[in-house]
Design a protein around this motif. Sequence first.
Motif, PDB file in Angstrom:
ATOM      1  N   CYS A 186       4.493  12.733  -7.270  1.00 30.34           N
ATOM      2  CA  CYS A 186       4.710  11.480  -7.998  1.00 30.34           C
ATOM      3  C   CYS A 186       3.770  11.332  -9.192  1.00 30.34           C
ATOM      4  CB  CYS A 186       4.525  10.289  -7.058  1.00 30.34           C
ATOM      5  SG  CYS A 186       5.765  10.178  -5.756  1.00 30.34           S
ATOM      6  N   THR A 187       3.123  12.426  -9.588  1.00 29.59           N
ATOM      7  CA  THR A 187       2.160  12.354 -10.687  1.00 29.59           C
ATOM      8  C   THR A 187       2.792  11.814 -11.965  1.00 29.59           C
ATOM      9  OG1 THR A 187       0.879  14.204  -9.784  1.00 29.59           O
ATOM     10  CG2 THR A 187       0.549  13.675 -12.108  1.00 29.59           C
ATOM     11  N   LEU A 217       3.206   8.022 -11.699  1.00 26.52           N
ATOM     12  CA  LEU A 217       1.923   7.325 -11.759  1.00 26.52           C
ATOM     13  C   LEU A 217       1.302   7.422 -13.151  1.00 26.52           C
ATOM     14  CD1 LEU A 217       0.611   8.492  -8.290  1.00 26.52           C
ATOM     15  CD2 LEU A 217       1.328   6.176  -8.901  1.00 26.52           C
ATOM     16  N   GLN A 222      -5.251   6.735  -5.978  1.00 20.33           N
ATOM     17  CA  GLN A 222      -4.736   8.101  -5.900  1.00 20.33           C
ATOM     18  C   GLN A 222      -5.860   9.130  -6.016  1.00 20.33           C
ATOM     19  OE1 GLN A 222      -1.283   8.992  -5.583  1.00 20.33           O
ATOM     20  NE2 GLN A 222      -1.237   6.848  -4.968  1.00 20.33           N
ATOM     21  N   TRP A 275       8.674  -1.638 -11.352  1.00 17.37           N
ATOM     22  CA  TRP A 275       9.528  -0.450 -11.345  1.00 17.37           C
ATOM     23  C   TRP A 275      10.955  -0.913 -11.108  1.00 17.37           C
ATOM     24  CZ3 TRP A 275       6.112   2.819  -7.482  1.00 17.37           C
ATOM     25  CH2 TRP A 275       4.964   3.270  -8.173  1.00 17.37           C
ATOM     26  N   ASN A 324      -5.029  12.701  -5.648  1.00 16.22           N
ATOM     27  CA  ASN A 324      -4.198  13.323  -6.675  1.00 16.22           C
ATOM     28  C   ASN A 324      -5.112  13.845  -7.776  1.00 16.22           C
ATOM     29  OD1 ASN A 324      -2.413  13.935  -8.803  1.00 16.22           O
ATOM     30  ND2 ASN A 324      -0.954  12.383  -8.117  1.00 16.22           N
ATOM     31  N   ARG A 343       6.913   8.180  -0.991  1.00 18.74           N
ATOM     32  CA  ARG A 343       6.350   9.354  -1.664  1.00 18.74           C
ATOM     33  C   ARG A 343       5.047   8.989  -2.374  1.00 18.74           C
ATOM     34  NH1 ARG A 343       9.223  10.653   1.545  1.00 18.74           N
ATOM     35  NH2 ARG A 343      11.197  11.793   1.387  1.00 18.74           N
ATOM     36  N   VAL A 344       5.019   7.832  -3.013  1.00 22.85           N
ATOM     37  CA  VAL A 344       3.809   7.395  -3.711  1.00 22.85           C
ATOM     38  C   VAL A 344       2.656   7.219  -2.728  1.00 22.85           C
ATOM     39  CG1 VAL A 344       2.765   5.445  -4.949  1.00 22.85           C
ATOM     40  CG2 VAL A 344       4.990   6.325  -5.658  1.00 22.85           C
ATOM     41  N   CYS A 345       2.976   6.720  -1.535  1.00 22.19           N
ATOM     42  CA  CYS A 345       1.943   6.483  -0.521  1.00 22.19           C
ATOM     43  C   CYS A 345       1.799   7.651   0.444  1.00 22.19           C
ATOM     44  CB  CYS A 345       2.254   5.197   0.249  1.00 22.19           C
ATOM     45  SG  CYS A 345       2.106   3.707  -0.763  1.00 22.19           S
TER      46      CYS A 345
END
Length: 270
Positions: A232-233, A236, A256, A128, A259, A37-39
Amino acid sequence: MISLDPAKAREYIDRIDRFRILVMGRANAGKTTILQRVCNTTDQPEIFNGKGEKVCMFRGICSRLMMCRARGEHNIEDELVFKSNPRFVFHDSRGFEAGSEGEFKMMKEFVMDRAKTTKLDKRIHAIWFCIPLNESHRMVTAAEKKFFDECDTGHVPVIVLLTKTDTLALDALLEVMGDDSDENDAVEWAADVEKRKLNECLVKVNSWLKELRYPPHDYLSLTGMQEEGADCTTLLTCTVNALSEEGLQQLLISTQQSNLGLCIEFAITK
């Protein structure tokens, strides 16, 4: 805890072009999904060894479906990189959660070396630590307590991520349905019950870990990660705020650029 001279730290940071994260947690904690999801991808990562040589691709961090390495051959030094966002480098701590003293020692040496090295291109910038809520009867095990009691990560922030939070939705619905409620009302009330249960889990985990020698920097519950395109804001932003160096914050933000919300928030706060 070591201190880096600000001028030297800035000089090192200017030479870094990839943000490096160690992801930790037991098997089936949802780690692969979070990284995807982050990528912004559904693909699996490529694996490179410490020399930058491609090792293989595999299906799922910590799963038994690894295509090239057997369980005992996992190497925490391996770099996991997604083609969709190669500016992230991930490491997987898989192994120590099973209780092996040797694997714990290997993980600890890696963490303490990579957290404190002055070679910032090899340094992990954030950790994480995933704790799944689908095993609410053992959210924090001896392995988690051992890590937070023995591993000094120096300047590197550790953020505890509560994962598999969707399992609380069913628990909440069953709780309100047990009150002989109308089905439509039950669904509406279940959302409030789910939030309460999630907050209770956060409070419990916090109370268990905050008394240990090296407690987490922050705690965050992740919802909706099972959905493609999940936002995923929050994750991050939490990571950016946990970083002590503005240069590292900018490095993470630079991964990002698509984003817009994160970039705007960072620009406003700075």
